[in-house]
Design an enzyme around this catalytic site. Structure first.
Site, PDB file in Angstrom:
ATOM      1  N   ASP A 123      43.510  40.215  39.877  1.00 35.69           N
ATOM      2  CA  ASP A 123      42.116  39.785  39.895  1.00 35.69           C
ATOM      3  C   ASP A 123      41.612  39.875  38.447  1.00 35.69           C
ATOM      4  O   ASP A 123      42.306  40.407  37.568  1.00 35.69           O
ATOM      5  CB  ASP A 123      41.327  40.709  40.828  1.00 35.69           C
ATOM      6  N   ASP A 170      37.542  40.084  37.341  1.00 36.95           N
ATOM      7  CA  ASP A 170      36.349  40.926  37.206  1.00 36.95           C
ATOM      8  C   ASP A 170      36.588  42.331  37.751  1.00 36.95           C
ATOM      9  O   ASP A 170      37.046  42.500  38.886  1.00 36.95           O
ATOM     10  CB  ASP A 170      35.169  40.297  37.957  1.00 36.95           C
ATOM     11  N   ASP A 189      30.173  37.149  35.862  1.00 37.65           N
ATOM     12  CA  ASP A 189      28.978  36.415  36.318  1.00 37.65           C
ATOM     13  C   ASP A 189      27.703  37.180  36.001  1.00 37.65           C
ATOM     14  O   ASP A 189      26.665  36.576  35.695  1.00 37.65           O
ATOM     15  CB  ASP A 189      29.056  36.153  37.827  1.00 37.65           C
ATOM     16  N   ASP A 220      37.718  34.802  41.556  1.00 34.36           N
ATOM     17  CA  ASP A 220      36.555  34.042  42.009  1.00 34.36           C
ATOM     18  C   ASP A 220      35.508  33.915  40.898  1.00 34.36           C
ATOM     19  O   ASP A 220      34.366  33.562  41.166  1.00 34.36           O
ATOM     20  CB  ASP A 220      35.943  34.709  43.252  1.00 34.36           C
ATOM     21  N   ASP A 278      40.362  44.963  42.855  1.00 32.90           N
ATOM     22  CA  ASP A 278      39.319  45.972  43.053  1.00 32.90           C
ATOM     23  C   ASP A 278      38.369  45.638  44.196  1.00 32.90           C
ATOM     24  O   ASP A 278      37.861  46.528  44.865  1.00 32.90           O
ATOM     25  CB  ASP A 278      38.482  46.134  41.772  1.00 32.90           C
TER      26      ASP A 278
END
Length: 283
Positions: free
Chosen positions: A47, A49, A58, A139, A220
């Site tokens: 992942d 972030d 974001d 994402d 996470d």
């Protein structure tokens, strides 16, 4: 891995004459990207972030807004499960306020790495070329991710990046799009990471002519739990300790023993991941 990657999420069939946008994008990506050696023993998935970087990109892009905050009317437009659409509006607002590509890239390049993460990435980069196939599934969006990876000097380590497409239009607006559509009830409407990984592993297994020895997943968040559910008993999940992914795995072990099959190795410092991987590659 067995069939573990094929049992959890449902992807709805496409209407006649229409192509699954995810598979179309995957084919385009595969055609444009350089070939990956079929000799790699392990697949490791990251992942972004709060896994690679110690912030949510974001959230940090808001630093480019006037006064470093968004107006209440804009924040009030957020609807659960529709975060990608919300971020489209946020990026549109930033463009209207005169925020430039350089402004956004500057914020992304300064995101701090999580503790020990640069050591982990360096470890992977220094391994023999037949060890690790490294893939990022996030994402966030491609512009944020590429900006940070290039600044950190680790872009070449990642064989593939799966994230929401984001490119600048001629008028300087960062245009964000959803990655794909899917039918998974656990995940936001624009991205099911398990569906992405399941399709990728299936395709790569066909290309390689054999499965990976093991698959590792480093994450996470709650949206990292769904792909980790697809891991088999020889695979390993590395959830960041006390973050949502870790809590969901723990709750699943307690409520439904046996449903989560992978070995679980929580980490607070990514050097703990290095220690685990160093043992595995010598087995």
């Amino acid at each position: 891995m067995g069939d573990s990657f094929f049992n959890c999420c449902y992807l709805p069939p496409q209407p006649p004459g229409e192509e699954d946008p995810h598979r179309s994008r995957a084919r385009h990506e595969n055609a444009m990207a350089s070939p990956i050696s079929p000799d790699k023993r392990f697949l490791i998935l990251f992942d972004f972030d709060e896994t690679i970087v110690d912030e949510t990109s974001d959230d940090m892009v808001v630093q480019t807004a006037p006064g470093q905050h968004l107006p209440g009317w804009l924040k009030d437009t957020y609807q659960e499960g529709h975060y990608n659409e919300y971020m489209q509006r946020v990026l549109g607002y930033l463009a209207e306020q005169g925020v430039t590509e350089s402004d956004i890239r500057g914020v992304m390049e300064k995101l701090p790495a999580t503790p020990g993460m640069l050591t982990l990435l360096q470890f992977l980069r220094n391994r023999p070329p037949y060890d690790f196939e490294v893939v990022l599934v996030s994402d966030a969006n491609t512009f944020f991710i590429e900006s940070w990876l290039r600044r950190a000097g680790v872009r070449a380590l990642f064989h593939r990046i799966f994230s929401n497409p984001a490119t600048f239009s001629r008028d300087g607006r960062l245009v964000l799009k959803p990655f794909h559509t899917h039918g998974c009830q656990r995940c936001p409407e624009n991205m099911c990471k398990q569906a992405i990984i399941r399709e990728y592993v299936s395709r790569r297994t066909q290309e390689r002519g054999r499965p990976y020895q093991r698959v590792f997943y480093v994450g996470d968040g709650a949206n990292d739990f769904c792909p980790a559910l697809a891991l088999g008993p020889r695979d390993m999940a590395f959830p960041r300790r006390d973050f949502p992914m870790h809590r969901l795995i723990t709750e699943t072990h307690e409520s439904t023993p046996g449903e989560f099959k992978a070995v679980t190795a929580p980490w607070a410092n990514a050097e703990e991941v290095v220690q685990r991987l160093r043992k595995i590659v010598t087995e």
